[in-house]
Design a protein around this motif. Structure first.
Motif, PDB file in Angstrom:
ATOM      1  N   ASN A 145       1.144  -1.540  -0.038  1.00  0.00           N
ATOM      2  CA  ASN A 145      -0.103   0.395  -0.210  1.00  0.00           C
ATOM      3  C   ASN A 145       0.937   1.325   0.142  1.00  0.00           C
ATOM      4  O   ASN A 145       1.778   1.392   1.421  1.00  0.00           O
ATOM      5  CB  ASN A 145      -1.272   0.431   1.594  1.00  0.00           C
ATOM      6  N   LEU A 146       0.486   2.277  -0.829  1.00  0.00           N
ATOM      7  CA  LEU A 146       1.138   3.412  -1.234  1.00  0.00           C
ATOM      8  C   LEU A 146       0.201   4.509  -0.286  1.00  0.00           C
ATOM      9  O   LEU A 146      -0.493   4.592  -0.313  1.00  0.00           O
ATOM     10  CB  LEU A 146       1.257   4.044  -2.543  1.00  0.00           C
ATOM     11  N   THR A 189       4.419  10.789   2.604  1.00  0.00           N
ATOM     12  CA  THR A 189       4.403   9.684   1.684  1.00  0.00           C
ATOM     13  C   THR A 189       4.401   8.786   2.777  1.00  0.00           C
ATOM     14  O   THR A 189       5.851   8.997   3.615  1.00  0.00           O
ATOM     15  CB  THR A 189       4.583   9.677   0.390  1.00  0.00           C
ATOM     16  N   GLY A 190       4.543   7.195   2.813  1.00  0.00           N
ATOM     17  CA  GLY A 190       4.992   6.112   3.005  1.00  0.00           C
ATOM     18  C   GLY A 190       4.361   4.697   2.254  1.00  0.00           C
ATOM     19  O   GLY A 190       3.098   4.849   1.576  1.00  0.00           O
ATOM     20  N   VAL A 191       4.540   3.675   2.581  1.00  0.00           N
ATOM     21  CA  VAL A 191       4.444   2.374   2.549  1.00  0.00           C
ATOM     22  C   VAL A 191       4.692   1.654   3.264  1.00  0.00           C
ATOM     23  O   VAL A 191       5.553   1.910   4.275  1.00  0.00           O
ATOM     24  CB  VAL A 191       6.104   1.935   1.167  1.00  0.00           C
ATOM     25  N   ALA A 192       3.110   0.772   2.680  1.00  0.00           N
ATOM     26  CA  ALA A 192       2.723   0.003   3.772  1.00  0.00           C
ATOM     27  C   ALA A 192       2.758  -1.710   2.960  1.00  0.00           C
ATOM     28  O   ALA A 192       2.272  -1.813   2.639  1.00  0.00           O
ATOM     29  CB  ALA A 192       1.794   0.082   5.102  1.00  0.00           C
ATOM     30  N   MET A 193       3.188  -2.624   4.276  1.00  0.00           N
ATOM     31  CA  MET A 193       2.521  -4.129   3.951  1.00  0.00           C
ATOM     32  C   MET A 193       1.987  -4.397   4.654  1.00  0.00           C
ATOM     33  O   MET A 193       2.136  -5.325   6.041  1.00  0.00           O
ATOM     34  CB  MET A 193       4.233  -5.143   3.543  1.00  0.00           C
ATOM     35  N   ASN A 194       1.122  -6.249   4.372  1.00  0.00           N
ATOM     36  CA  ASN A 194       0.768  -6.934   4.623  1.00  0.00           C
ATOM     37  C   ASN A 194       0.368  -8.163   4.074  1.00  0.00           C
ATOM     38  O   ASN A 194       0.482  -8.409   2.705  1.00  0.00           O
ATOM     39  CB  ASN A 194      -0.953  -6.569   4.431  1.00  0.00           C
ATOM     40  N   ILE A 195       0.597  -8.912   4.647  1.00  0.00           N
ATOM     41  CA  ILE A 195       0.814 -10.173   5.165  1.00  0.00           C
ATOM     42  C   ILE A 195      -0.299 -11.342   5.644  1.00  0.00           C
ATOM     43  O   ILE A 195      -0.536 -11.424   6.631  1.00  0.00           O
ATOM     44  CB  ILE A 195       1.945 -10.749   5.251  1.00  0.00           C
ATOM     45  N   ILE A 250      -0.437  -9.765   9.092  1.00  0.00           N
ATOM     46  CA  ILE A 250       0.517  -9.015  10.151  1.00  0.00           C
ATOM     47  C   ILE A 250       0.046  -7.676   8.945  1.00  0.00           C
ATOM     48  O   ILE A 250       0.071  -8.037   8.093  1.00  0.00           O
ATOM     49  CB  ILE A 250       1.366  -8.991   9.904  1.00  0.00           C
ATOM     50  N   LYS A 251      -0.308  -6.553   9.527  1.00  0.00           N
ATOM     51  CA  LYS A 251      -0.947  -5.497   8.368  1.00  0.00           C
ATOM     52  C   LYS A 251      -0.270  -3.963   9.044  1.00  0.00           C
ATOM     53  O   LYS A 251       0.747  -4.097  10.243  1.00  0.00           O
ATOM     54  CB  LYS A 251      -1.908  -4.878   9.071  1.00  0.00           C
ATOM     55  N   ASP A 252       0.007  -3.226   8.227  1.00  0.00           N
ATOM     56  CA  ASP A 252       0.556  -1.804   8.294  1.00  0.00           C
ATOM     57  C   ASP A 252       2.125  -2.034   8.578  1.00  0.00           C
ATOM     58  O   ASP A 252       2.237  -0.781   9.403  1.00  0.00           O
ATOM     59  CB  ASP A 252      -0.293  -0.987   8.609  1.00  0.00           C
ATOM     60  N   VAL A 253       3.011  -3.033   8.220  1.00  0.00           N
ATOM     61  CA  VAL A 253       4.441  -2.654   8.402  1.00  0.00           C
ATOM     62  C   VAL A 253       4.983  -1.908   7.165  1.00  0.00           C
ATOM     63  O   VAL A 253       5.400  -2.563   6.537  1.00  0.00           O
ATOM     64  CB  VAL A 253       4.830  -3.988   8.791  1.00  0.00           C
ATOM     65  N   GLY A 254       5.953  -1.163   8.117  1.00  0.00           N
ATOM     66  CA  GLY A 254       6.590  -0.341   7.049  1.00  0.00           C
ATOM     67  C   GLY A 254       7.213   0.845   7.138  1.00  0.00           C
ATOM     68  O   GLY A 254       7.794   0.853   8.147  1.00  0.00           O
ATOM     69  N   THR A 255       7.826   1.327   6.208  1.00  0.00           N
ATOM     70  CA  THR A 255       8.345   2.953   6.226  1.00  0.00           C
ATOM     71  C   THR A 255       7.497   3.635   6.979  1.00  0.00           C
ATOM     72  O   THR A 255       6.884   4.146   6.890  1.00  0.00           O
ATOM     73  CB  THR A 255       8.430   3.412   5.265  1.00  0.00           C
ATOM     74  N   GLN A 256       8.668   4.701   8.147  1.00  0.00           N
ATOM     75  CA  GLN A 256       7.813   5.774   9.013  1.00  0.00           C
ATOM     76  C   GLN A 256       7.414   7.366   8.148  1.00  0.00           C
ATOM     77  O   GLN A 256       8.399   7.235   6.443  1.00  0.00           O
ATOM     78  CB  GLN A 256       9.048   6.263   9.932  1.00  0.00           C
ATOM     79  N   MET A 257       6.601   7.790   8.052  1.00  0.00           N
ATOM     80  CA  MET A 257       6.236   8.628   7.555  1.00  0.00           C
ATOM     81  C   MET A 257       6.755   9.995   7.528  1.00  0.00           C
ATOM     82  O   MET A 257       6.675  10.169   9.288  1.00  0.00           O
ATOM     83  CB  MET A 257       4.650   8.520   7.374  1.00  0.00           C
TER      84      MET A 257
END
Length: 339
Positions: A159-160, A171-177, A196-203
């Motif tokens: 997710n962008l 802006t940020g990038v998040a991943m769900n698995i 597992i949701k919304d693991v990603g970069t800091q904004m």
């Protein structure tokens, strides 16, 4: 080979559960970025209190558990949804996806928030300058899911995130698995799911809106405020469900979920769906939380839906009502098309 992949996926999930990102605390509530990621979509699962992590399937599973995407009844699906959220905010959602033989399932989604026009205020004009602005909050996602065995399904979403408020943007990038396991421990109708949701970069927020005019030794100059970086609201959800076969071509699905939040209280969700002949549906859900600082915002939810087949096209209409403390209740409408 498939058994090896299953073991690696499950091992990765177990490892992630012990990660320090799950050190949630009520003291951290409201200190995360990307809060729009936590706003649910889809009337069907909202009506069940978001409890269908192990049961959600098809295009509606994108938000709840991406592994369920590949379990669609159709070759292609299109879904549009609208939620009347709290404080007059509207949540609009569009998703499209399809199953491809030998490849898996692929889908794309877009969620946007509408705030309406907001008056521009400044330190010198706290009552407004006469100008107006409208924040832009948007999440664009891509999801891939695949069936590994006759019982195991896996999926992942990228997710962008974009948030812009009056010339300040983040802006940020998040991943769900996610993983779904049907007929868990060889019990027909028993399903297990982990996501597992919304693991990603800091904004970090930046832009000309952070510029200020300051005076240093009587000299006016422009100074830019330095914004801090913030984590995303990561969560882990463990769900289980059981399906009862009833007379007159009816089924009853009962679901339960435990959700661990990185920046909020842990949640417990219960829900169910009664389906008559795969045509008419009645749903109910309940959410509670480990809330010690006050009353939890959400509670009961209700809803229903109708599914029709028109000239080979599956057409589904769903509605959900979610009770909300302090604010007006949420109303969610969804339309789904299956090809």
């Amino acid at each position: 080979m498939k058994k090896l992949v299953v073991k690696l996926v499950l091992l990765g999930v177990v490892f992630s559960l012990h990660s320090p990102i799950w050190a949630g605390s009520e003291k951290r509530v409201g200190t995360n970025a990307g809060a729009q990621l936590l706003i649910p979509v889809g009337a069907r699962d909202v009506a069940m209190g978001g409890s269908a992590v192990s049961y959600s399937s098809g295009i509606e599973a994108l938000y709840w558990n991406p592994a369920g995407l590949v379990r669609s009844e159709n070759n292609a699906d299109l879904m549009v949804s609208r939620m009347d959220y709290i404080a007059g905010i509207g949540v609009n959602y569009l998703a499209i996806g399809g199953n491809f033989s030998g490849f898996g399932a692929l889908a794309f989604s877009l969620k946007s928030l509408s705030f309406g026009d907001i008056p521009v205020t400044t330190e010198d004009a706290p009552d407004g300058t006469g100008g107006m602005f409208s924040p832009t909050f948007m999440t664009v996602g891509m999801t891939y899911a695949r069936q590994l065995t006759d019982r195991v399904f896996v999926g992942a979403s990228l997710n962008l995130i974009n948030e812009e408020i009056e010339r300040v943007k983040g802006t940020g990038v998040a991943m769900n698995i996610g993983v779904q396991y049907q007929d868990f421990v060889n019990i027909p109708g028993l399903n297990m799911g982990v996501v597992i949701k919304d693991v990603g970069t800091q904004m970090k927020y930046d832009g000309p809106g952070l510029m200020r005019i300051t005076s240093v030794e009587g000299v006016l100059r422009y100074t830019k405020l330095e914004a801090a970086s913030f984590d995303l609201p990561s969560t882990m959800e463990l769900g289980i469900s059981y399906t009862f076969s009833l007379p007159t071509n009816s089924v009853l699905h009962l679901n339960g979920v435990f959700q661990n939040n990185n920046y909020a209280s842990d949640e417990y969700r219960l829900g169910g769906e009664y389906a008559f002949n795969n045509l008419a549906f009645v749903r109910v859900g309940y959410v509670s939380a480990d809330e010690t600082s006050g009353e939890y915002l959400y509670g009961m939810s209700y809803g229903g839906g109708v599914k029709l087949n028109l000239a080979g096209l599956d057409f589904t209409v769903d509605y959900a009502f979610r009770d909300v403390q302090v604010f007006a209740a949420n109303h969610i409408f969804s339309l789904k098309f299956g090809f």
